[in-house]
Scaffold this motif. Structure first.
Motif, PDB file in Angstrom:
ATOM      1  N   ALA A  40      24.774  42.597  45.867  1.00 38.44           N
ATOM      2  CA  ALA A  40      24.393  41.479  44.997  1.00 38.44           C
ATOM      3  C   ALA A  40      25.499  40.439  45.008  1.00 38.44           C
ATOM      4  O   ALA A  40      26.667  40.751  45.236  1.00 38.44           O
ATOM      5  CB  ALA A  40      24.155  41.964  43.573  1.00 38.44           C
ATOM      6  N   GLN A  41      25.096  39.227  44.751  1.00 31.19           N
ATOM      7  CA  GLN A  41      26.060  38.144  44.636  1.00 31.19           C
ATOM      8  C   GLN A  41      26.451  38.030  43.168  1.00 31.19           C
ATOM      9  O   GLN A  41      25.585  37.998  42.286  1.00 31.19           O
ATOM     10  CB  GLN A  41      25.458  36.842  45.144  1.00 31.19           C
ATOM     11  CG  GLN A  41      26.472  35.764  45.375  1.00 31.19           C
ATOM     12  CD  GLN A  41      25.864  34.568  46.093  1.00 31.19           C
ATOM     13  OE1 GLN A  41      24.661  34.344  46.037  1.00 31.19           O
ATOM     14  NE2 GLN A  41      26.693  33.805  46.775  1.00 31.19           N
ATOM     15  N   THR A  42      27.745  37.999  42.897  1.00 28.76           N
ATOM     16  CA  THR A  42      28.219  37.903  41.525  1.00 28.76           C
ATOM     17  C   THR A  42      28.915  36.560  41.326  1.00 28.76           C
ATOM     18  O   THR A  42      29.452  35.981  42.261  1.00 28.76           O
ATOM     19  CB  THR A  42      29.198  39.045  41.184  1.00 28.76           C
ATOM     20  OG1 THR A  42      30.319  38.969  42.073  1.00 28.76           O
ATOM     21  CG2 THR A  42      28.536  40.394  41.324  1.00 28.76           C
ATOM     22  N   VAL A  43      28.888  36.087  40.096  1.00 29.25           N
ATOM     23  CA  VAL A  43      29.528  34.817  39.752  1.00 29.25           C
ATOM     24  C   VAL A  43      30.612  35.090  38.726  1.00 29.25           C
ATOM     25  O   VAL A  43      30.369  35.728  37.698  1.00 29.25           O
ATOM     26  CB  VAL A  43      28.500  33.817  39.176  1.00 29.25           C
ATOM     27  CG1 VAL A  43      29.193  32.525  38.775  1.00 29.25           C
ATOM     28  CG2 VAL A  43      27.379  33.566  40.161  1.00 29.25           C
ATOM     29  N   THR A  44      31.814  34.627  39.030  1.00 28.45           N
ATOM     30  CA  THR A  44      32.913  34.718  38.083  1.00 28.45           C
ATOM     31  C   THR A  44      33.035  33.365  37.391  1.00 28.45           C
ATOM     32  O   THR A  44      33.386  32.374  38.045  1.00 28.45           O
ATOM     33  CB  THR A  44      34.235  35.057  38.811  1.00 28.45           C
ATOM     34  OG1 THR A  44      34.043  36.246  39.568  1.00 28.45           O
ATOM     35  CG2 THR A  44      35.372  35.247  37.822  1.00 28.45           C
ATOM     36  N   PRO A  45      32.710  33.306  36.098  1.00 37.48           N
ATOM     37  CA  PRO A  45      32.737  32.012  35.398  1.00 37.48           C
ATOM     38  C   PRO A  45      34.147  31.415  35.375  1.00 37.48           C
ATOM     39  O   PRO A  45      35.136  32.122  35.252  1.00 37.48           O
ATOM     40  CB  PRO A  45      32.276  32.357  33.977  1.00 37.48           C
ATOM     41  CG  PRO A  45      31.628  33.691  34.083  1.00 37.48           C
ATOM     42  CD  PRO A  45      32.283  34.391  35.225  1.00 37.48           C
ATOM     43  N   ALA A  46      34.202  30.107  35.503  1.00 37.74           N
ATOM     44  CA  ALA A  46      35.458  29.370  35.428  1.00 37.74           C
ATOM     45  C   ALA A  46      35.145  27.942  35.007  1.00 37.74           C
ATOM     46  O   ALA A  46      34.008  27.477  35.141  1.00 37.74           O
ATOM     47  CB  ALA A  46      36.162  29.388  36.780  1.00 37.74           C
ATOM     48  N   THR A  52      31.682  32.519  43.486  1.00 37.38           N
ATOM     49  CA  THR A  52      30.720  33.563  43.820  1.00 37.38           C
ATOM     50  C   THR A  52      31.333  34.500  44.845  1.00 37.38           C
ATOM     51  O   THR A  52      32.158  34.105  45.666  1.00 37.38           O
ATOM     52  CB  THR A  52      29.421  32.966  44.388  1.00 37.38           C
ATOM     53  OG1 THR A  52      29.729  32.222  45.568  1.00 37.38           O
ATOM     54  CG2 THR A  52      28.744  32.065  43.379  1.00 37.38           C
ATOM     55  N   SER A  53      30.935  35.746  44.768  1.00 35.10           N
ATOM     56  CA  SER A  53      31.375  36.746  45.737  1.00 35.10           C
ATOM     57  C   SER A  53      30.276  37.786  45.865  1.00 35.10           C
ATOM     58  O   SER A  53      29.358  37.862  45.051  1.00 35.10           O
ATOM     59  CB  SER A  53      32.688  37.394  45.301  1.00 35.10           C
ATOM     60  OG  SER A  53      32.513  38.063  44.054  1.00 35.10           O
ATOM     61  N   TRP A  54      30.379  38.598  46.894  1.00 30.79           N
ATOM     62  CA  TRP A  54      29.395  39.653  47.124  1.00 30.79           C
ATOM     63  C   TRP A  54      29.984  40.982  46.683  1.00 30.79           C
ATOM     64  O   TRP A  54      31.179  41.238  46.842  1.00 30.79           O
ATOM     65  CB  TRP A  54      29.015  39.716  48.596  1.00 30.79           C
ATOM     66  CG  TRP A  54      28.186  38.550  49.015  1.00 30.79           C
ATOM     67  CD1 TRP A  54      28.614  37.387  49.598  1.00 30.79           C
ATOM     68  CD2 TRP A  54      26.777  38.421  48.843  1.00 30.79           C
ATOM     69  NE1 TRP A  54      27.562  36.542  49.802  1.00 30.79           N
ATOM     70  CE2 TRP A  54      26.419  37.142  49.357  1.00 30.79           C
ATOM     71  CE3 TRP A  54      25.787  39.231  48.316  1.00 30.79           C
ATOM     72  CZ2 TRP A  54      25.105  36.688  49.356  1.00 30.79           C
ATOM     73  CZ3 TRP A  54      24.484  38.776  48.315  1.00 30.79           C
ATOM     74  CH2 TRP A  54      24.153  37.521  48.831  1.00 30.79           C
ATOM     75  N   ARG A  55      29.146  41.817  46.142  1.00 34.23           N
ATOM     76  CA  ARG A  55      29.571  43.140  45.690  1.00 34.23           C
ATOM     77  C   ARG A  55      28.539  44.158  46.175  1.00 34.23           C
ATOM     78  O   ARG A  55      27.335  43.912  46.074  1.00 34.23           O
ATOM     79  CB  ARG A  55      29.675  43.166  44.170  1.00 34.23           C
ATOM     80  CG  ARG A  55      30.190  44.459  43.601  1.00 34.23           C
ATOM     81  CD  ARG A  55      30.447  44.305  42.108  1.00 34.23           C
ATOM     82  NE  ARG A  55      30.798  45.575  41.497  1.00 34.23           N
ATOM     83  CZ  ARG A  55      32.024  46.066  41.451  1.00 34.23           C
ATOM     84  NH1 ARG A  55      33.027  45.390  41.982  1.00 34.23           N
ATOM     85  NH2 ARG A  55      32.256  47.225  40.877  1.00 34.23           N
ATOM     86  N   ALA A  56      29.022  45.254  46.696  1.00 38.30           N
ATOM     87  CA  ALA A  56      28.126  46.306  47.184  1.00 38.30           C
ATOM     88  C   ALA A  56      28.446  47.609  46.464  1.00 38.30           C
ATOM     89  O   ALA A  56      29.579  47.834  46.036  1.00 38.30           O
ATOM     90  CB  ALA A  56      28.289  46.487  48.693  1.00 38.30           C
ATOM     91  N   GLY A  57      27.444  48.443  46.340  1.00 37.30           N
ATOM     92  CA  GLY A  57      27.638  49.753  45.718  1.00 37.30           C
ATOM     93  C   GLY A  57      26.642  50.741  46.277  1.00 37.30           C
ATOM     94  O   GLY A  57      25.617  50.357  46.848  1.00 37.30           O
ATOM     95  N   GLY A  58      26.946  51.988  46.133  1.00 39.74           N
ATOM     96  CA  GLY A  58      26.042  53.004  46.642  1.00 39.74           C
ATOM     97  C   GLY A  58      26.294  54.346  45.991  1.00 39.74           C
ATOM     98  O   GLY A  58      27.327  54.566  45.359  1.00 39.74           O
TER      99      GLY A  58
END
Length: 197
Positions: A40-46, A52-58
Motif C-alpha cells: 500500500a502507498q502511505t502518506v506521512t503528513p507534513a 508518500t512511500s510504499w509499504r509492504a507486509g506479509g
C-alpha cells in the motif's frame, strides 16, 4: 554459519506473488503453507503536503510436523499428515484448519499499517493458542558473485571459447543472473595467464 546455503529459481506462475509462493511450497517444499501479502502507498503528513512511500507486509503460516515425526507432511492434499487427512490426527488436522481460517481473515490494511506491530497482529489472530515472538533478524539482499569469481570462471574456458565471448567493445562481460551485477574483462588478461602456465 554452520548450514549450507540454498538458492533456487522459482517460476512466477499464478495471479499474484502470494499464489506463486503457494505453488512453490506445494510443489517444491511439499509443506502445507498459506501466504498472504499486501502492499500500500502511505502518506506521512507534513506542512508542505506530506510525503508518500510504499509499504509492504506479509504473513506466512506452515504446518511444521513435530520434531519426532521426521519428514515434513505431504501438502498434496494441503492437509497435515502423509498426503491426506487420513495420515494425521484429528487434533492436528483441526489445528491446521483453524490456523488457515484465522490467517485468511487478515486484511491488506492490517499487513501494511505502520501503527500495527506484527506482534499485535499475531496476538489478535492466535491468542488462544499462544504466541511466541523471536528476535527479528534483518534481511540483506546479497549475492555470492564477485569479480574474482567471474574471472576464475572465465579462466576455465578454452581460448577459443573466450574469443567467442568478446563483444563489439572488445571486452568479455559476465552478468550474474541472480543479482544482475556485470563484470567486464579485458581478454588479454587471460592470454597472459595462459602464457605463464
Amino acid at each position: 554459519p554452520d548450514s549450507n546455503r540454498y538458492q533456487g529459481i522459482v517460476a512466477l506462475d499464478g495471479e499474484s506473488l502470494a499464489a506463486a509462493a503457494d505453488l512453490y511450497f506445494r510443489q517444491s517444499e511439499q509443506i502445507p503453507t498459506l501466504v498472504r501479502l499486501a502492499v500500500a502507498q502511505t502518506v506521512t503528513p507534513a506542512p508542505d503536503g506530506g510525503a508518500t512511500s510504499w509499504r509492504a507486509g506479509g504473513i506466512i503460516i506452515q504446518h511444521v510436523p513435530p520434531a519426532a515425526a521426521g519428514a515434513a507432511p505431504d501438502a498434496g492434499a494441503d492437509a497435515p499428515g502423509g498426503g491426506g487427512e487420513e495420515g494425521a490426527g484429528i487434533a492436528e488436522i483441526e489445528a491446521w484448519r483453524e490456523a488457515r481460517a484465522l490467517t485468511e481473515t487478515v486484511e491488506a490494511h492490517e499487513l501494511t499499517d505502520p501503527l500495527l506491530a506484527p506482534e499485535t497482529l499475531l496476538l489478535r489472530l492466535f491468542h488462544e493458542r499462544g504466541v511466541r515472538v523471536f528476535t527479528p533478524q534483518d534481511l540483506t539482499e546479497s549475492c555470492t558473485c564477485s569479480h574474482e569469481g567471474s574471472r576464475d570462471l572465465l579462466r576455465r574456458f578454452s581460448r577459443e571459447d573466450r574469443a567467442d565471448m568478446v563483444d563489439e567493445a572488445g571486452r568479455i562481460t559476465v552478468t550474474c543472473h541472480f543479482c544482475s551485477a556485470c563484470y567486464s574483462f579485458d581478454p588479454a588478461e587471460f592470454e597472459d595467464a595462459a602464457g605463464k602456465r
